[in-house]
Motif scaffolding. Structure first.
Motif, mmCIF file in Angstrom:
data_model
loop_
_atom_site.group_PDB
_atom_site.id
_atom_site.type_symbol
_atom_site.label_atom_id
_atom_site.label_comp_id
_atom_site.label_asym_id
_atom_site.label_seq_id
_atom_site.Cartn_x
_atom_site.Cartn_y
_atom_site.Cartn_z
ATOM 1 N N ILE A 198 0.979 -1.534 0.081
ATOM 2 C CA ILE A 198 0.105 -0.160 -0.142
ATOM 3 C C ILE A 198 1.523 0.886 -0.710
ATOM 4 N N ALA A 199 2.319 1.143 0.764
ATOM 5 C CA ALA A 199 2.533 2.082 0.997
ATOM 6 C C ALA A 199 3.337 2.610 -0.851
ATOM 7 N N ALA A 200 4.222 1.416 -1.135
ATOM 8 C CA ALA A 200 4.995 1.369 -2.166
ATOM 9 C C ALA A 200 3.545 2.104 -3.754
ATOM 10 N N THR A 201 2.339 1.680 -3.478
ATOM 11 C CA THR A 201 1.581 2.187 -4.442
ATOM 12 C C THR A 201 0.591 3.286 -4.268
ATOM 13 N N SER A 202 0.826 4.274 -3.467
ATOM 14 C CA SER A 202 0.769 4.969 -3.280
ATOM 15 C C SER A 202 2.100 6.482 -3.760
ATOM 16 N N ILE A 203 3.474 5.797 -3.763
ATOM 17 C CA ILE A 203 4.440 6.094 -3.896
ATOM 18 C C ILE A 203 4.355 6.653 -5.862
ATOM 19 N N THR A 204 4.455 4.946 -5.942
ATOM 20 C CA THR A 204 4.349 4.889 -8.024
ATOM 21 C C THR A 204 2.573 6.167 -8.334
ATOM 22 N N GLN A 205 1.527 5.840 -7.471
ATOM 23 C CA GLN A 205 0.851 6.945 -8.044
ATOM 24 C C GLN A 205 0.976 8.111 -8.057
ATOM 25 N N ILE A 206 2.112 8.876 -7.028
ATOM 26 C CA ILE A 206 2.580 10.269 -7.539
ATOM 27 C C ILE A 206 3.199 10.106 -8.621
ATOM 28 N N ILE A 207 4.187 9.374 -8.757
ATOM 29 C CA ILE A 207 5.501 8.801 -10.075
ATOM 30 C C ILE A 207 4.918 9.112 -10.881
ATOM 31 N N LEU A 208 4.104 8.098 -11.187
ATOM 32 C CA LEU A 208 3.180 8.015 -12.519
ATOM 33 C C LEU A 208 1.863 9.564 -12.685
ATOM 34 N N GLU A 209 1.444 10.191 -12.295
ATOM 35 C CA GLU A 209 0.848 10.913 -12.502
ATOM 36 C C GLU A 209 1.411 12.166 -12.350
ATOM 37 N N ASP A 210 2.658 12.218 -13.009
ATOM 38 C CA ASP A 210 3.822 13.150 -12.779
ATOM 39 C C ASP A 210 3.418 14.466 -12.709
ATOM 40 N N ALA A 211 2.942 14.114 -10.844
ATOM 41 C CA ALA A 211 3.381 15.249 -10.263
ATOM 42 C C ALA A 211 4.008 15.349 -9.353
ATOM 43 N N VAL A 212 5.499 15.410 -9.782
ATOM 44 C CA VAL A 212 6.621 15.298 -9.360
ATOM 45 C C VAL A 212 7.826 16.698 -10.020
ATOM 46 N N PHE A 213 6.447 17.990 -10.314
ATOM 47 C CA PHE A 213 6.969 19.471 -9.344
ATOM 48 C C PHE A 213 7.541 19.972 -8.606
ATOM 49 N N MET A 214 8.430 20.621 -9.050
ATOM 50 C CA MET A 214 8.969 21.102 -7.539
ATOM 51 C C MET A 214 8.251 21.747 -7.053
ATOM 52 N N THR A 215 6.650 22.415 -7.452
ATOM 53 C CA THR A 215 5.733 23.067 -6.584
ATOM 54 C C THR A 215 4.607 21.665 -6.022
ATOM 55 N N THR A 216 4.470 21.066 -6.307
ATOM 56 C CA THR A 216 3.895 20.228 -6.202
ATOM 57 C C THR A 216 4.142 19.263 -4.830
ATOM 58 N N ILE A 217 5.563 18.764 -5.597
ATOM 59 C CA ILE A 217 6.372 18.019 -4.768
ATOM 60 C C ILE A 217 6.371 18.283 -3.337
#
Length: 90
Positions: free
Chosen positions: A36-55
């Motif tokens: 479950i923990a790994a899935t939540s982290i993977t979801q953030i990466i797959l959604e391309d939510a890794v911008f400086m403002t959103t990260i």
């Protein structure tokens, strides 16, 4: 503060290993929590939510902090568990 954090990093995974060694049924819930923990982290990466403002907002989100902390403890638990199993084998 540092000593207490190091103590927690040692005590909790050792307790997880103890529970798993005493009752093998504890292995499945521990693995499920890690997935479950790994899935939540993977979801953030797959959604391309890794911008400086959103990260930064993601990193400050309590669920992310809890899952990340659990993954760290889970990795230490698995290392201890693997070491114990390797010692038992001839």
């Amino acid at each position: 503060m540092t000593i207490s954090m190091l103590a927690v990093l040692i005590v909790i995974p050792c307790f997880m290993v103890y529970l798993q060694q005493k009752w093998t049924s504890f292995r499945h819930p521990l693995n499920i929590l890690a997935v479950i923990a790994a899935t939540s982290i993977t979801q953030i990466i797959l959604e391309d939510a890794v911008f400086m403002t959103t990260i930064h907002a993601v990193f400050l989100h309590p669920i992310f902090l809890i899952t990340g902390a659990y993954l760290g403890l889970y990795v230490i638990y698995q290392l201890i568990n693997f070491t114990i199993q390797e010692r038992v084998r001839p």
